[in-house]
Design a protein around this motif. Structure first.
Motif, PDB file in Angstrom:
ATOM      1  N   GLY A   1       1.987   5.890   8.443  1.00  0.00           N
ATOM      2  CA  GLY A   1       2.188   7.237   8.949  1.00  0.00           C
ATOM      3  C   GLY A   1       3.631   7.606   9.150  1.00  0.00           C
ATOM      4  O   GLY A   1       3.948   8.708   9.529  1.00  0.00           O
ATOM      5  N   ARG A   2       4.557   6.706   8.915  1.00  0.00           N
ATOM      6  CA  ARG A   2       5.960   6.998   9.139  1.00  0.00           C
ATOM      7  C   ARG A   2       6.712   7.118   7.822  1.00  0.00           C
ATOM      8  O   ARG A   2       6.264   6.649   6.801  1.00  0.00           O
ATOM      9  N   GLY A   3       7.907   7.702   7.899  1.00  0.00           N
ATOM     10  CA  GLY A   3       8.787   7.743   6.746  1.00  0.00           C
ATOM     11  C   GLY A   3       8.405   8.841   5.766  1.00  0.00           C
ATOM     12  O   GLY A   3       7.540   9.668   6.006  1.00  0.00           O
ATOM     13  N   THR A   4       9.076   8.827   4.627  1.00  0.00           N
ATOM     14  CA  THR A   4       8.870   9.847   3.610  1.00  0.00           C
ATOM     15  C   THR A   4       8.676   9.190   2.255  1.00  0.00           C
ATOM     16  O   THR A   4       9.098   8.065   2.025  1.00  0.00           O
ATOM     17  N   PHE A   5       8.040   9.932   1.369  1.00  0.00           N
ATOM     18  CA  PHE A   5       7.824   9.473   0.003  1.00  0.00           C
ATOM     19  C   PHE A   5       8.817  10.180  -0.906  1.00  0.00           C
ATOM     20  O   PHE A   5       9.085  11.376  -0.745  1.00  0.00           O
ATOM     21  N   ASP A   6       9.358   9.453  -1.865  1.00  0.00           N
ATOM     22  CA  ASP A   6      10.372   9.997  -2.760  1.00  0.00           C
ATOM     23  C   ASP A   6       9.703  10.870  -3.821  1.00  0.00           C
ATOM     24  O   ASP A   6       9.493  10.436  -4.959  1.00  0.00           O
ATOM     25  N   VAL A   7       9.390  12.111  -3.449  1.00  0.00           N
ATOM     26  CA  VAL A   7       8.715  13.032  -4.363  1.00  0.00           C
ATOM     27  C   VAL A   7       9.623  13.394  -5.534  1.00  0.00           C
ATOM     28  O   VAL A   7       9.184  13.447  -6.693  1.00  0.00           O
ATOM     29  N   ILE A   8      10.900  13.639  -5.242  1.00  0.00           N
ATOM     30  CA  ILE A   8      11.845  14.023  -6.291  1.00  0.00           C
ATOM     31  C   ILE A   8      11.987  12.902  -7.316  1.00  0.00           C
ATOM     32  O   ILE A   8      11.950  13.129  -8.526  1.00  0.00           O
ATOM     33  N   GLY A   9      12.146  11.674  -6.832  1.00  0.00           N
ATOM     34  CA  GLY A   9      12.272  10.536  -7.736  1.00  0.00           C
ATOM     35  C   GLY A   9      11.031  10.346  -8.587  1.00  0.00           C
ATOM     36  O   GLY A   9      11.117  10.070  -9.791  1.00  0.00           O
ATOM     37  N   THR A  10       9.850  10.498  -7.978  1.00  0.00           N
ATOM     38  CA  THR A  10       8.602  10.352  -8.717  1.00  0.00           C
ATOM     39  C   THR A  10       8.473  11.420  -9.799  1.00  0.00           C
ATOM     40  O   THR A  10       8.079  11.136 -10.941  1.00  0.00           O
ATOM     41  N   ALA A  11       8.804  12.681  -9.442  1.00  0.00           N
ATOM     42  CA  ALA A  11       8.724  13.771 -10.411  1.00  0.00           C
ATOM     43  C   ALA A  11       9.701  13.554 -11.566  1.00  0.00           C
ATOM     44  O   ALA A  11       9.353  13.761 -12.735  1.00  0.00           O
ATOM     45  N   LEU A  12      10.928  13.118 -11.250  1.00  0.00           N
ATOM     46  CA  LEU A  12      11.917  12.867 -12.303  1.00  0.00           C
ATOM     47  C   LEU A  12      11.477  11.729 -13.219  1.00  0.00           C
ATOM     48  O   LEU A  12      11.650  11.795 -14.438  1.00  0.00           O
ATOM     49  N   LEU A  13      10.903  10.687 -12.624  1.00  0.00           N
ATOM     50  CA  LEU A  13      10.423   9.564 -13.425  1.00  0.00           C
ATOM     51  C   LEU A  13       9.301  10.011 -14.360  1.00  0.00           C
ATOM     52  O   LEU A  13       9.290   9.664 -15.544  1.00  0.00           O
ATOM     53  N   ALA A  14       8.355  10.807 -13.833  1.00  0.00           N
ATOM     54  CA  ALA A  14       7.239  11.284 -14.657  1.00  0.00           C
ATOM     55  C   ALA A  14       7.736  12.168 -15.800  1.00  0.00           C
ATOM     56  O   ALA A  14       7.303  12.018 -16.950  1.00  0.00           O
ATOM     57  N   LEU A  15       8.645  13.097 -15.495  1.00  0.00           N
ATOM     58  CA  LEU A  15       9.160  13.997 -16.524  1.00  0.00           C
ATOM     59  C   LEU A  15       9.966  13.235 -17.577  1.00  0.00           C
ATOM     60  O   LEU A  15       9.880  13.532 -18.774  1.00  0.00           O
ATOM     61  N   THR A  16      10.751  12.258 -17.130  1.00  0.00           N
ATOM     62  CA  THR A  16      11.560  11.470 -18.064  1.00  0.00           C
ATOM     63  C   THR A  16      10.684  10.665 -19.015  1.00  0.00           C
ATOM     64  O   THR A  16      10.892  10.659 -20.236  1.00  0.00           O
TER      65      THR A  16
ATOM     66  N   GLY B   1       3.577   1.273  -3.024  1.00  0.00           N
ATOM     67  CA  GLY B   1       3.821   0.509  -1.800  1.00  0.00           C
ATOM     68  C   GLY B   1       4.304   1.396  -0.671  1.00  0.00           C
ATOM     69  O   GLY B   1       3.921   1.218   0.491  1.00  0.00           O
ATOM     70  N   ARG B   2       5.173   2.365  -1.002  1.00  0.00           N
ATOM     71  CA  ARG B   2       5.667   3.280   0.019  1.00  0.00           C
ATOM     72  C   ARG B   2       4.553   4.177   0.535  1.00  0.00           C
ATOM     73  O   ARG B   2       4.469   4.462   1.726  1.00  0.00           O
ATOM     74  N   LEU B   3       3.667   4.633  -0.357  1.00  0.00           N
ATOM     75  CA  LEU B   3       2.523   5.424   0.073  1.00  0.00           C
ATOM     76  C   LEU B   3       1.630   4.624   1.018  1.00  0.00           C
ATOM     77  O   LEU B   3       1.079   5.167   1.981  1.00  0.00           O
ATOM     78  N   ALA B   4       1.496   3.324   0.742  1.00  0.00           N
ATOM     79  CA  ALA B   4       0.700   2.467   1.610  1.00  0.00           C
ATOM     80  C   ALA B   4       1.330   2.366   2.996  1.00  0.00           C
ATOM     81  O   ALA B   4       0.628   2.302   4.012  1.00  0.00           O
ATOM     82  N   ASP B   5       2.665   2.319   3.053  1.00  0.00           N
ATOM     83  CA  ASP B   5       3.345   2.303   4.345  1.00  0.00           C
ATOM     84  C   ASP B   5       3.054   3.576   5.146  1.00  0.00           C
ATOM     85  O   ASP B   5       2.971   3.554   6.367  1.00  0.00           O
ATOM     86  N   MET B   6       2.922   4.680   4.431  1.00  0.00           N
ATOM     87  CA  MET B   6       2.732   5.968   5.090  1.00  0.00           C
ATOM     88  C   MET B   6       1.287   6.216   5.507  1.00  0.00           C
ATOM     89  O   MET B   6       1.016   6.703   6.601  1.00  0.00           O
ATOM     90  N   PHE B   7       0.333   5.857   4.643  1.00  0.00           N
ATOM     91  CA  PHE B   7      -1.059   6.221   4.882  1.00  0.00           C
ATOM     92  C   PHE B   7      -1.986   5.037   5.137  1.00  0.00           C
ATOM     93  O   PHE B   7      -3.151   5.241   5.470  1.00  0.00           O
TER      94      PHE B   7
END
Length: 483
Positions: free
Chosen positions: A207-222, A78-84
């Motif tokens: 096109g605005r805001g940021t995506f939580d890359v750190i959170g996504t990476a931590l979730l994937a690794l966990t 959903g956040r990616l949709a807000d951005m792109f």
């Protein structure tokens, strides 16, 4: 200000009737593809073991990689949709799913197949997250309910169709066909979406805001560490498995800390004042774990213990999803009449009865030894799912529903991952053969039946634990004078 208002009117403006039809067709097919991707692969696991001369623990990852990718990305889609923008992201998801399906079908090695399945899961996550979001933008308010019902029906059709279609394709064309069948469907979905989805498919924040890359990476690794801990070692739990479990626990803590600090967290913090909310999430996870076992373990029981061919296995496996689909309407009526909390407990009791019957695995009864118990299990599941969703969503305030809905979906996905890994590991250990090694052959009828019995004894214990949690939560709610 005037420009913003004008953009808002353009975005919410009704689409032409032809475009609405094309858009709904594309959204329906996208929903079908994502659910089909989960259910169709399970029936192919015995064939993949034979084709790649691989262990059960290895081919499990054909299912696990898909589920892990969906769980990792769907919370941030959903956040990616807000951005792109929704339209380019949904089109990208369809294209990614289709291209990955080609690689899956042509993969020369098991590990390339698993990697392609992970990419396919990323595409499925985008499709699953954005199809519902597009409905309100595409159809009029008066038709929103019907459109949502259509997408729900397509999801059920995909889940029901997967085993039977997969079985027929494997019997006629081989295992590669269960992935290549997605290619023409994906191309058709992309073409319809390209023509039918509104050009302004983004949100006002595109096109605005940021995506939580750190959170996504931590979730994937966990999630990856957790799944590996339950599948490595061919059923023997050793130091490596323990280390991975510890790493997964640390990952949960780090993920929670990252979400608390993130400006745009993947998972919004919730304040479950009602103990029944926590119970609803916990029981959802447990039940998803139990139900995933039927998809991962049952094909081996039907193939090895009952000696069914791939086509017949697919038909028999379709019994469960079909019962769940047909029971959904009755489950809704029972929930409305007798109350969500009471029907949640009733559904869990019926589900536990069904898994107990599955644990008997009386091969002398033939197909009936699976069909009758799975019908009972899936009726209980349909009743639980409907009632639990109603209880959880009905017990939170309007401004918390989005957060709780996300947590409910996350708990279900975590349960699916646990079912594919943990219950698969139990099956591999229980069906071990000292002459061939744990989970390597699964060739004898007795070994497969034994694995089925022990796996579903565990499933019964989990279902009873969920029932206890549900009953205790109702009692706690009454003491707190909660409705």
């Amino acid at each position: 200000m005037a420009v913003a208002e004008q953009n808002r009117e353009l975005i919410s403006a009704p689409q032409p009737t032809r475009s609405v039809g094309l858009a709904l067709a594309s959204l329906s097919l996208a929903t079908l593809l994502s659910s089909l991707g989960t259910s169709i692969a399970s029936v192919g696991l015995p064939s993949l073991m034979q084709a790649f001369d691989a262990s059960f623990q290895a081919v499990q990852w054909v299912v696990l990689a898909y589920l892990l990718a969906i769980t990792t990305l769907i919370v941030g889609a959903g956040r990616l949709a807000d951005m792109f923008g929704r339209r380019p992201l949904l089109l990208g998801g369809i294209a990614l799913f289709t291209l990955a399906s080609v690689v899956c079908g042509l993969a020369p090695t098991l590990w390339l197949l698993i990697a392609a399945r992970a990419v396919q899961g990323l595409g499925a996550a985008l499709m699953m997250a954005l199809t519902l979001a597009f409905v309100a933008q595409t159809v009029s308010k008066e038709r929103t309910g019907s459109a949502m019902g259509l997408l729900g029906a397509m999801s059920a059709v995909g889940t029901t169709l997967g085993p039977s279609l997969g079985g027929l394709l494997i019997a006629g064309l081989g295992w590669r066909a269960i992935f290549l069948v997605n290619v023409p469907l994906g191309l058709l979905t992309f073409a319809l979406a390209w023509r039918g989805l509104p050009a302004r498919g983004g949100t006002m924040e595109a096109g605005r805001g940021t995506f939580d890359v750190i959170g996504t990476a931590l979730l994937a690794l966990t999630l990856g560490a957790y799944a590996l801990a339950l599948t490595l070692g061919r059923g023997n739990f050793g130091v490596l498995n323990l280390g991975l479990l510890v790493a997964a626990g640390v990952g949960v803590i780090l993920f929670a800390m990252a979400q608390a600090k993130a400006k745009m967290p993947l998972v919004q913090p919730a304040r479950p004042r009602d103990p029944r909310l926590s119970a609803g999430l916990a029981t959802s996870l447990i039940v998803a774990t139990v139900m995933m076992a039927t998809l991962v373990v049952a094909p081996f029981y039907l193939t090895r213990a009952l000696g069914l061919d791939a086509g017949m296995v697919g038909m028999v496996l379709s019994t469960g999803p079909l019962v769940s689909t047909l029971s959904a309407l009755l489950a809704g009526r029972l929930t409305d009449r007798f109350g969500a909390h009471g029907m949640t407990a009733t559904g869990l009791a019926i589900l536990a009865t069904g898994t107990l019957l599955l644990s008997l695995a009386l091969t002398r009864l033939g197909i009936a030894s699976y069909v009758v118990p799975i019908a009972v299990t899936c009726f209980g599941y349909a009743l639980f799912q409907t009632a639990n969703n109603a209880a959880v969503m009905g017990g939170v305030s309007a401004n918390e529903r989005g957060v709780v809905s996300g947590l409910l979906n996350l708990s279900r996905n975590l349960g699916l991952i646990t079912g594919a890994s943990l219950m698969g590991a139990i099956f591999a250990m229980a069906s071990s053969d000292a002459r061939h090694g744990i989970g390597q052959q699964l060739s004898s009828s007795a070994a497969a039946a034994r694995g089925m019995q022990i796996t579903f004894r565990t499933a019964t214990a989990l279902a009873l634990a969920a029932l206890v949690i549900a009953l205790l939560s109702v009692r706690a709610g009454r003491k707190s004078n909660l409705p």
